[in-house]
Structures are given as C-alpha cells and as structure tokens.
Design a protein around this motif. Sequence first.
Motif, PDB file in Angstrom:
ATOM      1  N   GLY A 136      -3.894  -3.204   4.951  1.00  0.00           N
ATOM      2  CA  GLY A 136      -3.880  -3.454   3.536  1.00  0.00           C
ATOM      3  C   GLY A 136      -5.107  -2.563   3.166  1.00  0.00           C
ATOM      4  O   GLY A 136      -5.151  -1.890   2.004  1.00  0.00           O
ATOM      5  N   SER A 183      -3.721  -4.665  -3.086  1.00  0.00           N
ATOM      6  CA  SER A 183      -4.398  -5.891  -2.721  1.00  0.00           C
ATOM      7  C   SER A 183      -5.556  -6.162  -3.637  1.00  0.00           C
ATOM      8  O   SER A 183      -5.893  -7.536  -3.335  1.00  0.00           O
ATOM      9  N   VAL A 211       0.946  -1.100   0.017  1.00  0.00           N
ATOM     10  CA  VAL A 211       0.005  -0.096  -0.160  1.00  0.00           C
ATOM     11  C   VAL A 211       0.794   1.239   0.085  1.00  0.00           C
ATOM     12  O   VAL A 211       0.654   2.106  -0.670  1.00  0.00           O
ATOM     13  N   ARG A 258      -4.900   1.338  -1.850  1.00  0.00           N
ATOM     14  CA  ARG A 258      -4.863   0.206  -1.135  1.00  0.00           C
ATOM     15  C   ARG A 258      -5.210  -0.850  -2.167  1.00  0.00           C
ATOM     16  O   ARG A 258      -5.029  -1.978  -1.930  1.00  0.00           O
ATOM     17  N   GLN A 304     -11.686   5.446   5.681  1.00  0.00           N
ATOM     18  CA  GLN A 304     -11.357   4.290   5.098  1.00  0.00           C
ATOM     19  C   GLN A 304     -12.376   3.143   5.302  1.00  0.00           C
ATOM     20  O   GLN A 304     -12.711   2.408   4.519  1.00  0.00           O
ATOM     21  N   CYS A 307      -2.856   0.857  11.250  1.00  0.00           N
ATOM     22  CA  CYS A 307      -3.268  -0.418  10.939  1.00  0.00           C
ATOM     23  C   CYS A 307      -2.882  -1.461  12.176  1.00  0.00           C
ATOM     24  O   CYS A 307      -3.556  -2.123  12.922  1.00  0.00           O
ATOM     25  N   TRP A 315       0.367   4.809   7.797  1.00  0.00           N
ATOM     26  CA  TRP A 315      -0.664   3.884   7.650  1.00  0.00           C
ATOM     27  C   TRP A 315      -0.361   2.631   8.375  1.00  0.00           C
ATOM     28  O   TRP A 315      -1.085   1.996   9.255  1.00  0.00           O
TER      29      TRP A 315
END
Length: 439
Positions: free
Chosen positions: A439, A390, A274, A386, A356, A307, A303
């Motif tokens: 991701g 993925s 990402v 993203r 997101q 996450c 990020w």
Amino acid sequence: MPNDITTDSPVLRVIPRDQHCISRKGISPNALRVLYRLRECGHDAYLVGGAVRDLLVGGNPKDFDLATSATPDEVRALFRNCRVIGRRFRLAHVVFGREIIEVATFRANVDDGSGDRQTHEGGRLLRDNVYGSVEDDAIRRDFTANALYYTIDDFSVRDYVGGFEDVQNRVLRLIGDPETRYREDPVRMLRAVRLAAKLGFRIDDATAAPLHALAPLLAEAAPARLFEECLKMFLSGHAVASFEGLERHGLLRALLPESAAALAANRSGALRRVLIEGLRGTDARVAADEPVSPSFLFALLLWPAYCRTLMSLQAQDVHAADAQRRAADRVTVHQLEAIALPRRFSVPMQEIWLMQSRFGQRQRKRVTRMIAHPRFRAAFDFLLARQAASDDHAEDIAFWREAQLDPDNAIAISSAFEADDEAAAPRRRRRRPRPAQAG
Ligand code: ATP
Ligand code: MG
C-alpha cells in the motif's frame, strides 16, 4: 449472426451515405489525398480499420489506415513521400510532415504454398504477405468492427462480416473461429480487452469464451509487441477499464504474473487499490491532455510484485535498503523476459519505487537532495496514489508539499510536531526512513 457464415462466404452489405454518419470532414485531408490519387490511377482503395470504426461511434481517430489493391511498390511509385516498411507485413507509409498514412495491400488469410505465408506449428502467423481481394482482406482482420471499408466512390461503407451491425450494437466480435484466431496471434486477446475498454463495447460471448484457457499463449508473443500493447492499453485514457478487463478474462496472470500473484495473496486489497487509484490518475491525465510516462505506469503495474518480493526478502532478514534494491532488480529482470521493458523506462521505474521509502526523511540535506531528484515529481505522484488508496501517508504528503515551496519551513513545522509528540509520549522512537509497505 453465426460467425462461420461471415468467413466462409462473405456477403457484401453496402451501407449508403445517408445511412451512416461518416463525413469527409472527419477524415484527415492527407488520407483523402492518398485515396483520390490511388483511385485516379485505377487502384481500388478504401479507408479501413480503426478509423472507420471510431468515426462510426463518433470518436476522433488517431490514425487513418488505407487498404488498396496496389502493391507496396506500386504505391511507392505514385508518391514521392512514400517508403515501404516491414518484413512480416510489408506496408507503404505515405509521409506528410508528422502525419503518416499507412497504406496496406489487400491480404489473404490462406496458405498458397508460396512460402509467403508461414505458420508455426501452434498456428501462429509468422509472415503474412499473400496479397488477395478486398473480401480476403476483410476476413483476415481481427474484429468485425475493424473490417469496415469506406469508399470515396459513393461515400458508402462496405461490410463483408456484419461489422456495421456489431458497431451499432456495440459488440466486439472476432471474425471466424475465435480459438483459431487467438492461436494465430495471441496479442488479439489483449486487443479484445483493450478495444472493448476503449469503445465501451461488450465482448461477444464466443469471442470471450476462450480467453481464460488460451491466456498462457501470451507467453509466446513477441515481448516487444506486448510492451507496445501495454502502452496502448494503459496510456490511452482507458487504463482502469482495460485492467479490469484483463482481470475478468484471466489475462492479467499471463501478462503480469508476479503482480497478479501478489494481488491474489493480498487479502486486504490494499495493493489493488493503489494500482486502480494510480490508473485512475493516469486516465485523468490523458483526459486533461497532460503527459503520462511508461516508467510511472510500470511502477504502478509492478508495484504489487515489488512489495511482495520486498516483504519476502525482509522476512529473510535482508537489510532494508539492500532488500529494496534486490526486490526492484528481481521484479525488473523477471518482467523484462516477458515484456521487453526498455532500460530507459525500467531505471526510472525502479527509482520511483526506491524513493517511496525516503518520504520519511526530514534532514535538511536529504530533503533538498530528494526534491532536486529528477524523479521526485513522479515519486511524489506515486505517493499520492498510495494515499488515495490507504490514507496512511497524509503527514508525509503535507510535509513534501510544503518542502517543495519552502524546505526550511516544512522542516520547522515537522520538528515542532515531533517535539509535541515526544512531550506527549516521551518514549516514542524517533522517525526513521521506513521500508515500503504494502500500500
Ligand atoms: P487503434 O484505435 O488502437 O488504432 P486499430 O484497430 O486501428 O485500433 P491498429 O493496430 O491501428 O488498431 O490496426 C489497424 C487495423 O489492422 C485494425 O483495425 C484491424 O483491422 C487490423 N489489425 C490490427 N492488428 C491485427 C491483428 N493482430 N490481427 C488481425 N488484424 C489486425
Ligand atoms: Mg489504428
């Protein structure tokens, strides 16, 4: 060329006009104006630093810095449009509308006991206002490629440190003993990676060798300088190469510790993909002259940290929305200590993250509210990064592409799909806003 020779007794090499490619046409007319005026008034004056380096490799310098024997006050006396700035490093700025020509007085890298040069016990430079000769000025610069002097006397390039040869061989080499120079100013470690990425130069072995071991010194650098350096590293069109350079030389864990740890722990490599995809997009935007924002950049860079923090909060059974907010705040606060990310960037950065998890929404009211959000465009671009990494977000992307044009149609198409799905698999759970996943 062995490095100690270059600093202990600098030897001047003059590269005449017919042996280099710098022409006055490539130089800002305002910089030339200042050079000619300084020379007319009997001062030594040169074009120096990044501009000479960039012109030699065929690039377009973004600014033109001059070095002179005149003191800042003498420079001010010569130009009406001049102001003297800085404490740690006094400089004259000659201002022509939007262009500023920076004029620095030759400086020495020696302690003359006057207190004008102060070092901290680790060897870090605190003040640097001892004036010196042009030779002194050359050897106190960081890299040999940055220490070349162009003169309008005979249009030659003057080289005291072997920089001309290094530029031709595309080598980035620190002047003097690398470890000492990094200790004086740890930001030079980031400059090494950034300039190598920007110029496509190789970092000389001796210059690269101490980076891993000295990386922790970055923690002592002024946060505001680290922030500025990050912008230069990642918003000048060489973000991917800079990022890879930081990783290769062990600097990422010093600059962005939480993201580096999250990347190391993410075995699938999804988080790194990402980030790289996002940085690739940033580079493409810079190449196309499109605007890029620090908020989006830091949303990408942090990020992985976000996450990972989010997942650990969710593992502790914190409710999704609450966990997202807390993860965003935690990462921001930690990173603020190290890199002074201003609030005007950290607030939108957090919004990009929090949005997101809202791309799964399909209710009319929420969809229109989302599209009207000032951060929608950035959050959507983030989702694209993203996806490129993925391939998990194709349905959401198709929905929000359509929703921007015609929300009702997007919702109608989406519910038709849902109805089909439910007919095929009646016990499928209804869609809900999802927490952000790696991701
Ligand atoms: P850019 O392309 O980013 O402008 P640059 O080399 O011109 O690169 P500047 O920050 O504009 O970078 O600095 C101008 C010049 O000042 C450099 O070329 C170098 O000679 C000198 N310099 C800058 N930072 C340092 C430093 N930390 N230590 C020693 N010299 C430095
Ligand atoms: Mg510059």
